[in-house]
Write a protein that holds these residues in place. Structure first.
Motif, PDB file in Angstrom:
ATOM      1  N   HIS A   1       0.846  -1.184   0.000  1.00  0.00           N
ATOM      2  CA  HIS A   1       0.000   0.000   0.000  1.00  0.00           C
ATOM      3  C   HIS A   1       0.886   1.240   0.000  1.00  0.00           C
ATOM      4  N   TRP A   2       0.680   2.085  -0.989  1.00  0.00           N
ATOM      5  CA  TRP A   2       1.458   3.326  -1.086  1.00  0.00           C
ATOM      6  C   TRP A   2       0.674   4.417  -0.367  1.00  0.00           C
ATOM      7  N   VAL A   3       1.260   5.019   0.672  1.00  0.00           N
ATOM      8  CA  VAL A   3       0.462   5.909   1.513  1.00  0.00           C
ATOM      9  C   VAL A   3       0.315   7.308   0.907  1.00  0.00           C
TER      10      VAL A   3
ATOM     11  N   PHE B   1      -6.688   4.963  -3.346  1.00  0.00           N
ATOM     12  CA  PHE B   1      -5.943   3.826  -2.785  1.00  0.00           C
ATOM     13  C   PHE B   1      -4.902   3.431  -3.816  1.00  0.00           C
ATOM     14  N   ASN B   2      -3.651   3.600  -3.454  1.00  0.00           N
ATOM     15  CA  ASN B   2      -2.550   3.291  -4.381  1.00  0.00           C
ATOM     16  C   ASN B   2      -1.854   2.019  -3.926  1.00  0.00           C
ATOM     17  N   PHE B   3      -1.625   1.120  -4.856  1.00  0.00           N
ATOM     18  CA  PHE B   3      -0.891  -0.117  -4.534  1.00  0.00           C
ATOM     19  C   PHE B   3       0.241  -0.304  -5.531  1.00  0.00           C
ATOM     20  N   LEU B   4       1.352  -0.824  -5.022  1.00  0.00           N
ATOM     21  CA  LEU B   4       2.454  -1.158  -5.900  1.00  0.00           C
ATOM     22  C   LEU B   4       2.564  -2.684  -5.943  1.00  0.00           C
ATOM     23  N   PHE B   5       2.562  -3.222  -7.140  1.00  0.00           N
ATOM     24  CA  PHE B   5       2.813  -4.660  -7.280  1.00  0.00           C
ATOM     25  C   PHE B   5       4.195  -4.859  -7.894  1.00  0.00           C
TER      26      PHE B   5
ATOM     27  N   TYR C   1       2.938   0.830 -15.471  1.00  0.00           N
ATOM     28  CA  TYR C   1       4.196   0.162 -15.115  1.00  0.00           C
ATOM     29  C   TYR C   1       5.250   1.246 -14.984  1.00  0.00           C
ATOM     30  N   ASN C   2       5.904   1.295 -13.823  1.00  0.00           N
ATOM     31  CA  ASN C   2       6.798   2.407 -13.514  1.00  0.00           C
ATOM     32  C   ASN C   2       8.250   1.939 -13.486  1.00  0.00           C
ATOM     33  N   THR C   3       9.089   2.589 -14.263  1.00  0.00           N
ATOM     34  CA  THR C   3      10.515   2.208 -14.305  1.00  0.00           C
ATOM     35  C   THR C   3      11.418   3.385 -13.957  1.00  0.00           C
TER      36      THR C   3
ATOM     37  N   TYR D   1       4.247  -2.191 -10.882  1.00  0.00           N
ATOM     38  CA  TYR D   1       2.952  -1.760 -11.393  1.00  0.00           C
ATOM     39  C   TYR D   1       2.308  -0.883 -10.325  1.00  0.00           C
ATOM     40  N   ASN D   2       1.767   0.229 -10.763  1.00  0.00           N
ATOM     41  CA  ASN D   2       1.045   1.123  -9.850  1.00  0.00           C
ATOM     42  C   ASN D   2      -0.438   0.992 -10.165  1.00  0.00           C
ATOM     43  N   ILE D   3      -1.192   0.449  -9.195  1.00  0.00           N
ATOM     44  CA  ILE D   3      -2.627   0.220  -9.397  1.00  0.00           C
ATOM     45  C   ILE D   3      -3.371   1.155  -8.450  1.00  0.00           C
ATOM     46  N   THR D   4      -4.160   2.036  -9.013  1.00  0.00           N
ATOM     47  CA  THR D   4      -4.777   3.086  -8.201  1.00  0.00           C
ATOM     48  C   THR D   4      -6.294   3.128  -8.383  1.00  0.00           C
ATOM     49  N   TYR D   5      -6.981   3.065  -7.245  1.00  0.00           N
ATOM     50  CA  TYR D   5      -8.441   3.215  -7.206  1.00  0.00           C
ATOM     51  C   TYR D   5      -8.767   4.591  -6.634  1.00  0.00           C
TER      52      TYR D   5
HETATM   53  C1  LIG Z   1       0.532   5.852  -8.666  1.00  0.00           C
HETATM   54  O1  LIG Z   1      -0.414   6.382  -9.560  1.00  0.00           O
HETATM   55  C2  LIG Z   1      -1.196   7.433  -9.007  1.00  0.00           C
HETATM   56  C3  LIG Z   1      -2.265   7.779 -10.053  1.00  0.00           C
HETATM   57  O2  LIG Z   1      -1.674   8.100 -11.246  1.00  0.00           O
HETATM   58  C4  LIG Z   1      -0.296   8.603  -8.665  1.00  0.00           C
HETATM   59  O3  LIG Z   1      -1.061   9.630  -8.083  1.00  0.00           O
HETATM   60  C5  LIG Z   1       0.756   8.131  -7.675  1.00  0.00           C
HETATM   61  O4  LIG Z   1       1.667   9.161  -7.397  1.00  0.00           O
HETATM   62  C6  LIG Z   1       1.506   6.937  -8.213  1.00  0.00           C
HETATM   63  N1  LIG Z   1       2.372   6.412  -7.189  1.00  0.00           N
HETATM   64  C7  LIG Z   1       3.670   6.160  -7.387  1.00  0.00           C
HETATM   65  C8  LIG Z   1       4.430   5.632  -6.239  1.00  0.00           C
HETATM   66  O5  LIG Z   1       4.216   6.333  -8.473  1.00  0.00           O
END
Ligand SMILES: *[C@@H]1O[C@H](CO)[C@@H](O)[C@H](O)[C@H]1NC(C)=O
Ligand SMILES: *[C@@H]1O[C@H](CO)[C@@H](O)[C@H](O)[C@H]1NC(C)=O
Ligand SMILES: *[C@@H]1O[C@H](CO)[C@@H](O)[C@H](O)[C@H]1NC(C)=O
Ligand SMILES: *[C@@H]1O[C@H](CO)[C@@H](O)[C@H](O)[C@H]1NC(C)=O
Ligand SMILES: *[C@@H]1O[C@H](CO)[C@@H](O)[C@H](O)[C@H]1NC(C)=O
Ligand SMILES: *[C@@H]1O[C@H](CO)[C@@H](O)[C@H](O)[C@H]1NC(C)=O
Ligand SMILES: *[C@@H]1O[C@H](CO)[C@@H](O)[C@H](O)[C@H]1NC(C)=O
Length: 547
Positions: free
Chosen positions: A442-444, A474-478, A514-516, A526-530
């Motif tokens: 969970h990304w806070v 709600f941000n999640f990193l996989f 997908y974040n690199t 992967y950044n999955i955001t609700y």
């Molecule tokens: C994940 O994506 C959300 C929505 O785009 C963004 O607000 C957030 O900063 C991103 N989180 C990270 C850790 O990149």
């Protein structure tokens, strides 16, 4: 070539009147260290050897740092060299003491008095070219503790290898470092030294106690007693350190507690409280370690990654030193470990192992070797002045899935370290296959998070949404799927090796990218955001159930 360099080293040592002919295994045989600790010592000091620049007299910085050379790593290396005491080692250690001490800040009027440079190339802090923006800007206040504690080991155990002039020079430097450490008062001038900042607080306590006794400065000795009492009071609330279950800093804490027990003065509070605090640290590790996954389950107050088999953690060092490398949560390949800097610290952990394992309960050792079976772990930890109430910790441990979570309400986003990359209040880890470990963390984005784990489930809600940046989400990193075998990640309900069912009052259409950019602990993920509907007014929640 190699031989002649070695002989030169020996000659130099003999010429300086230094005893240097002890056998290579002198440390290990004297201390009764286990084969695991000896193997860790040798492996990691040889890794350090490769970073040694003999022209400069420093270790080269392995990844990112504030210059080409790393003063703190070099300082750590000095007692390691003394412990090994191979050809030329003592002479190198003496050079390191001289070099690192030449970079100690001596202006008593500055907040960084007694601190050491991070790198020898750094200009004076607080100047136009290198402005002082408070602690952790152009200077790092914790370096006093890291260097100071390593040099306690050097002076206490190996002073007999050193010329008297070096011994008094190091003593004097530690005295200045300890006096400078007393400039730190949490909340004053941007300082964050509170008892809840467990790892440096534990280190400063032994620094004050040991240096106070060594140089006969009663004020330092008294500070050591006060610091020991303050952290013990906080620890006693729940028998947990406030910096709870960090795969990196829980290791530093255990190391510092081993120093309390080994080097603390005999009638001190360190000697009185240290054994309990170390024993409970082991017990907590025994509950939260999953030997099948070779990982410590969450929640992690501070972490540098999501899979201990990929990054150099210091709990990894504790476990390697206890049960051996094969079964320990450490990267198989030492090249390109994530967070590899901390590997420079491993030999000091090896040196502390004989003391550390004195407090290791037999059952914990069994759990490190073999996962004891499904169980829940609940606890609490409190970090004043950041927490508005003690955090409730819930962790579900099963054969190949763990779920760890904590409730938290703070004045800041990102935990006391104010760092969302490190603060992981909720995380699921599982075996994707025989060797890959998946993690949904969970990304806070909120300072108030109610995350609770139960058998097979994780529920997260925000009882008090305060997000000011954009909509509540709600941000999640996989991460963890390094070799995909044709599996396409499609979302939280589409991760490999884990069947997840999701319920939420957020909008059903999530985003996934997908974040690199390596902005989060060097990882790709992967950044999955609700996202919550804009007009929403109740309590946002999102639950994950393993089916
Ligand atoms: C994940 O994506 C959300 C929505 O785009 C963004 O607000 C957030 O900063 C991103 N989180 C990270 C850790 O990149
Ligand atoms: C003694 O230690 C305290 C902090 O514990 C510090 O404020 C004070 O300046 C020290 N006094 C001397 C004489 O060093
Ligand atoms: C945490 O747990 C304690 C003890 O079970 C309980 O009294 C308290 O209400 C809980 N706090 C939160 C925020 O859930
Ligand atoms: C909600 O958050 C705000 C800002 O952090 C805080 O002042 C307030 O006490 C919180 N309320 C509750 C009920 O936690
Ligand atoms: C995880 O454990 C379950 C039950 O023990 C088993 O069915 C499953 O195959 C395991 N998965 C992996 C990836 O090992
Ligand atoms: C994965 O996605 C690719 C491209 O979208 C597609 O061709 C492939 O069939 C998908 N694989 C699976 C297992 O769904
Ligand atoms: C999700 O759908 C809503 C409308 O139902 C829309 O306003 C919003 O932009 C969509 N969000 C995403 C991330 O696609």
């Amino acid at each position: 070539m190699k031989l002649s360099v070695a002989l030169l080293g020996l000659n130099a040592a003999y010429n300086a009147g230094i005893v240097s002919a002890a056998p290579l295994e002198s440390w290990s045989t004297k201390s009764g260290a286990s084969l695991s600790a000896v193997d860790m010592f040798n492996t990691a000091i040889e890794w350090n050897d490769k970073y040694w620049d003999d022209e400069a007299g420093y270790l080269i910085t392995p990844s990112e740092g504030s210059g080409r050379y790393d003063s703190r790593h070099s300082a750590w290396y000095a007692p390691q060299l003394l412990a090994r005491n191979g050809p030329g080692d003592v002479a190198k250690a003496i050079r390191i003491f001289d070099n690192v001490i030449s970079g100690q800040y001596l202006d008593r009027t500055k907040q960084w008095y007694g601190d050491y440079q991070g790198a020898p190339s750094q200009p004076e802090p607080g100047t136009l070219v290198y402005p002082d923006d408070g602690p952790y800007s152009s200077w790092d206040p914790n370096i006093r503790d890291f260097v100071g504690c390593a040099w306690i080991v050097a002076l206490n155990d190996y002073a007999h290898l050193l010329p008297a002039a070096t011994v008094s020079k190091v003593e004097n430097s530690l005295h200045i470092a300890a006096k400078g450490d007393l400039y730190r008062v949490g909340g004053v001038d941007g300082d964050n030294s509170y008892p809840c900042y467990s790892n440096p607080w534990l280190m400063r306590t032994i620094l004050q106690n040991w240096v106070g006794a060594r140089v006969g400065d009663a004020n330092l000795t008294k500070s050591g007693e006060n610091f020991a009492q303050e952290i013990y009071n906080l620890w006693s609330m729940h028998r947990t350190l406030s910096e709870f279950n960090s795969p990196t800093y829980a290791g530093v804490a255990m190391w510092a507690l081993a120093l309390w027990n080994k080097y603390g003065t005999s009638d001190s509070l360190l000697k009185k409280y240290g054994p309990d605090m170390l024993t409970y640290s082991w017990k907590e590790l025994g509950e939260l370690y999953n030997a099948n996954l070779k990982n410590v389950a969450g929640p992690w107050d501070r972490s540098y990654g999501y899979n201990m088999k990929e990054y150099a953690s210091l709990i990894g060092a504790v476990i390697w030193g206890t049960i051996g490398r094969e079964k320990a949560p450490v990267p198989k390949n030492l090249l390109s470990m994530y967070h590899q800097d901390d590997f420079a610290f491993y030999p000091l952990f090896a040196l502390s192992m004989p003391e550390m394992v004195k407090y290791l309960p037999a059952k914990v050792k069994t759990n490190l070797l073999k996962f004891p079976g499904e169980h829940m772990y609940t606890s609490q930890a409190y970090s004043p002045p950041f927490d508005t109430y003690p955090r409730n910790i819930t962790t579900w441990m099963s054969d190949n899935v763990t779920i760890g979570a904590e409730t938290v309400s703070e004045h800041v986003v990102g935990g006391p370290a104010i760092n969302p990359s490190q603060f992981t209040p909720a995380v699921i880890q599982w075996a994707i296959d025989d060797y890959q470990i998946g993690a949904i963390s969970h990304w806070v984005t909120e300072s108030s998070i109610h995350a609770v784990a139960a058998p097979g489930s994780l529920k997260i809600s925000y009882p008090n949404t305060t997000s000011t940046d954009g909509p509540v989400s709600f941000n999640f990193l996989f991460s963890g799927l390094n070799v995909p075998n044709g599996f396409n990640v499609t979302g939280l309900e589409g991760v490999p090796g884990l069947n997840v069912k999701l319920t939420t009052n957020a909008l059903p259409n999530y985003t996934m990218t997908y974040n690199t950019d390596h902005s989060v602990n060097e990882f790709s993920f992967y950044n999955i955001t609700y996202t919550m509907p804009e007009s929403f007014t109740g309590v946002p929640y999102l639950s994950l159930h393993i089916v």
